[in-house]
Design an enzyme around this catalytic site. Structure first.
Site, mmCIF file in Angstrom:
data_model
loop_
_atom_site.group_PDB
_atom_site.id
_atom_site.type_symbol
_atom_site.label_atom_id
_atom_site.label_comp_id
_atom_site.label_asym_id
_atom_site.label_seq_id
_atom_site.Cartn_x
_atom_site.Cartn_y
_atom_site.Cartn_z
ATOM 1 N N GLN A 1 -28.058 -32.996 -56.595
ATOM 2 C CA GLN A 1 -29.647 -32.992 -56.115
ATOM 3 C C GLN A 1 -29.421 -32.633 -54.779
ATOM 4 O O GLN A 1 -28.879 -33.368 -54.014
ATOM 5 C CB GLN A 1 -30.139 -34.206 -56.684
ATOM 6 C CG GLN A 1 -31.948 -33.871 -56.249
ATOM 7 C CD GLN A 1 -32.735 -35.294 -56.211
ATOM 8 O OE1 GLN A 1 -32.569 -36.179 -55.511
ATOM 9 N NE2 GLN A 1 -33.738 -35.122 -57.150
ATOM 10 N N CYS B 133 -38.960 -37.607 -53.779
ATOM 11 C CA CYS B 133 -38.668 -38.855 -53.043
ATOM 12 C C CYS B 133 -39.596 -39.180 -51.892
ATOM 13 O O CYS B 133 -39.905 -38.363 -51.091
ATOM 14 C CB CYS B 133 -37.348 -38.693 -52.281
ATOM 15 S SG CYS B 133 -36.767 -40.041 -51.628
#
Length: 330
Positions: A66, A96
């Protein structure tokens, strides 16, 4: 190339948790689940210590990298580097909510700029041959999740994204901490289901608050994949049933073999200059709810932190489980 539709179960990327040692442990419990790295910022992948940041054990496959970032050229270069390390997938973080990613205008902030996300995905798709995917929220702040999620999904699939993994909560960039963002915004699984209904030919995976494999199986009636997060970390033994869920043979973990494998792995890590605690901290919840689990946790939480600790600490911890089971059976 692995057919992406095989990725029915994944372990979410989790900062400070899903490092290489955690992933190695999880792979011993499930041979089929797709594993994810922690988020690695594109600049770090390009300019940082690549062996430390990107290195992984070959046993971890299938494993996805990621990336965090918002510069298409940098993300493309980082994706090329990741492919060179042997990763099976590159994933772009659009979910996030931490202060760090907000200051860099990436992570969940990208939900507000779907055209930029599409440009990033397009650049990465041109740079690598492996799948490029996106992980996002259903929206951020005051966004209406109906158009917000649809717009992002349409944008990334239009440029060739191979999958979209959706954390079924909004992210609040102001007013909630990253930890609060994992719990306080309400879950809306139906919103993800509606996305799948609208895009039946596209791979849509769901994440957020899923505690058991039984819950995962229920979600798989509506979407293509399920991503477990904290449940897999805090109670990793639930992964022992993952392979059966994914079409394999029912799995009974051989804990004696697991001890030998993790002991050898820890000893090799220590020989390279590492510490036992780097490995043992991910094992603390392994026997959650079982006889002897409290003593097991105590041993790993205290003795494994000694600078000179070796795999004998793991053996003592596993012996505490055997003793607890014997007392239970008596």
């Amino acid at each position: 190339m692995r057919d992406y539709r095989q990725n029915k179960l994944a372990i979410a990327p989790m900062m400070d948790w899903t490092d290489r040692h955690c992933r190695f442990l999880h792979r011993q419990l499930s041979t089929r689940a797709l594993l994810y790295t922690e988020m690695i910022v594109a600049d770090a992948a390009i300019h940082g210590d690549r062996a430390r940041l990107l290195g992984f054990d070959q046993a971890e496959h299938p494993v996805a990298l990621q990336l965090g970032g918002s510069d298409p050229a940098k993300l493309a270069e980082a994706a090329r580097i990741g492919e060179g390390f042997g990763y099976d997938e590159i994933n772009l973080n659009c979910g996030c909510p931490s202060d760090r990613v907000q200051s860099g205008t990436f992570g969940a902030c990208l939900m507000k700029t779907p055209e930029l996300v599409a440009g990033c995905v397009a650049a990465m798709k041109q740079a690598v041959r492996i799948p490029v995917t996106v992980k996002c929220r259903i929206g951020v702040d005051e966004q209406d999740p109906e158009p917000a999620l649809d717009t992002l999904a349409d944008a990334v699939f239009a440029v060739g994204a191979d999958a979209l993994w959706v954390h079924a909560r909004k992210a609040w960039l102001q007013g909630l901490s990253p930890r609060e963002n994992r719990d306080i915004p309400p879950l809306d699984y139906d919103r993800v289901y509606r996305l799948k209904q609208r895009l039946p030919a596209k791979f849509i995976g769901i994440n957020g608050g899923i505690q058991t494999l039984e819950e995962a199986e229920d979600h798989l009636r509506h979407v293509d994949g399920v991503m477990l997060g904290r449940a897999a970390y805090h109670t990793p033994a639930i992964l022992a049933g993952a392979d059966a869920l994914l079409g394999g043979e029912p799995d009974q973990v051989d804990f004696a073999a697991l001890l030998e494998t993790m002991s050898a792995y820890a000893d090799a890590h220590i020989a390279r200059g590492g510490r036992l605690s780097h490995v043992a901290r991910h094992m603390v919840g392994l026997f959650h709810g079982q006889p002897g689990a409290r003593r097991f946790r105590q041993i790993l939480s205290t003795e494994a932190n000694r600078p000179d600790a070796g795999s004998e600490v793991l053996r003592r911890a596993f012996a505490a489980i055997e003793a607890g089971q014997a007392r239970e059976a008596a």
